[in-house]
Enzyme design. Structure first.
Site, mmCIF file in Angstrom:
data_model
loop_
_atom_site.group_PDB
_atom_site.id
_atom_site.type_symbol
_atom_site.label_atom_id
_atom_site.label_comp_id
_atom_site.label_asym_id
_atom_site.label_seq_id
_atom_site.Cartn_x
_atom_site.Cartn_y
_atom_site.Cartn_z
ATOM 1 N N HIS A 123 0.802 -1.230 0.000
ATOM 2 C CA HIS A 123 0.000 0.000 0.000
ATOM 3 C C HIS A 123 0.839 1.286 0.000
ATOM 4 O O HIS A 123 0.826 2.062 -0.954
ATOM 5 C CB HIS A 123 -0.918 0.023 1.227
HETATM 6 C C1 BDR Z 1 -3.108 0.889 5.218
HETATM 7 O O1 BDR Z 1 -3.374 0.391 6.524
HETATM 8 C C2 BDR Z 1 -2.183 0.063 7.180
HETATM 9 O O2 BDR Z 1 -2.299 -1.154 7.846
HETATM 10 C C3 BDR Z 1 -1.101 0.091 6.143
HETATM 11 O O3 BDR Z 1 0.125 0.533 6.720
HETATM 12 C C4 BDR Z 1 -1.609 1.050 5.112
HETATM 13 O O4 BDR Z 1 -1.249 2.381 5.425
HETATM 14 C C5 BDR Z 1 -3.714 -0.065 4.215
HETATM 15 O O5 BDR Z 1 -5.085 -0.146 4.392
#
Ligand code: BDR
Ligand code: CA
Length: 314
Positions: free
Chosen positions: A243
């Site tokens: 992500h």
């Molecule tokens: C986001 O949520 C977090 O767990 C990750 O670091 C990312 O920023 C993804 O949904």
């Protein structure tokens, strides 16, 4: 070459770690400082993890500012089920030697935007948006000074990852997210699950990073391998979605991505769909677009970019 000045706001988090390393490895970015927020794990751990990551990158001089300990209105929800108890499970962690700055992250964001030339600082938001929302409420004059807000958060076509309809960063602090999306900044770019679920760390792509002859490549590969265990079980994809590094990749190479300028709001009331980000993809509301909403990525190009930038680190 002029470097792009960025502030990274983050809650490491395994994918945050890869994003921070990528930014620190880039000769085209000036990381003015890192502001830390509670999210994947509580603030004490995220603030420690950021300093560990800076030390991995050989950059102990980067100012790290601890910020908000909990969301604006709601109790903190964390994600140890994904990132482990430490927030960075899967790699050996040390006690960081570099200090935290005395200045609170919210003050740091406000001061930097006021001190730097208008329109020159990009905010790279990798966690819940609490620190930025607080900064906007305390000092609304900063909004017109921001070059661009680039944030990982939201989900629409893909469905949510913490509830069926909400993505984690927005769900944790929906009121902060609503404040940021409605702040009136000239440029807000969103990297939702709709695009990050296409940026998957397949074994071949992880192999590209592991083949780098330095520690950072191996750390990134180990982190992604750990993420893999959770995400592939759940999403059954060809590798786990990566992500947060998409934020840094977008700042460095926006042509890797495409999307649409649209109106996006945040659900703040419903128990069922709290934190959902309905996207007015077809312009049904007639409301002016507030967001550049990205939905596609050249994922091979994205991983090549990560490898290039990670390769410059120790
Ligand atoms: C986001 O949520 C977090 O767990 C990750 O670091 C990312 O920023 C993804 O949904
Ligand atoms: Ca994050």
């Amino acid at each position: 070459m002029n470097k792009t000045a960025i502030i990274i706001d983050t809650d490491p988090g395994q994918d945050d770690a890869v994003a921070i390393l990528t930014a620190l490895g880039s000769s085209r970015l000036e990381v003015v400082g890192i502001s830390v927020v509670a999210g994947n794990v509580p603030l004490e751990l995220t603030a420690k993890n950021v300093r560990i990551i800076c030390e991995w990158a050989g950059r102990p001089e980067v100012p790290v500012h601890a910020g908000c300990e909990r969301p604006l209105l709601r109790p903190l929800v964390t994600a140890e089920h994904v990132h482990g108890k430490t927030g960075l499970d899967g790699v050996p962690l040390h006690e960081p030697a570099m200090p935290l700055q005395q200045e609170h992250a919210v003050d740091f964001i406000i001061r930097t935007l006021r001190e730097r030339e208008r329109g020159t600082v990009t905010l790279c938001m990798l966690g819940p948006l609490t620190n930025l929302a607080m900064a906007i409420v305390r000092a609304p004059d900063i909004v017109g000074r921001i070059r661009e807000i680039v944030l990982m958060g939201g989900a629409y076509f893909e469905g949510g990852n913490i509830t069926p309809s909400a993505e984690f960063n927005i769900y944790v602090d929906p009121h902060a997210a609503a404040t940021v999306l409605a702040c009136g900044a000239a440029a807000i770019t969103m990297l939702p699950l709709d695009v990050t679920h296409k940026a998957t760390a397949s074994l071949a792509r992880i192999g590209l990073l592991r083949a780098l002859p330095n520690r950072a490549g191996n750390l990134a590969a180990d982190i992604m391998t750990t993420l893999e265990r959770f995400d592939v079980q759940r999403y059954g994809a060809d590798g786990a979605p990566l992500h947060d590094p998409t934020v840094i990749a977008y700042v460095l190479q926006p042509e890797l991505f495409s999307g649409r300028k649209v109106y996006v709001a945040v659900e703040q009331n419903s128990e069922l769909t709290l934190g959902a980000t309905p996207v007015d993809w077809w312009g049904i509301t007639g409301k002016p677009a507030n967001v550049n909403y990205l939905t596609t990525v050249d994922s091979d190009g994205f991983f090549r970019l990560l490898a290039d930038n990670l390769s410059t680190l120790p």
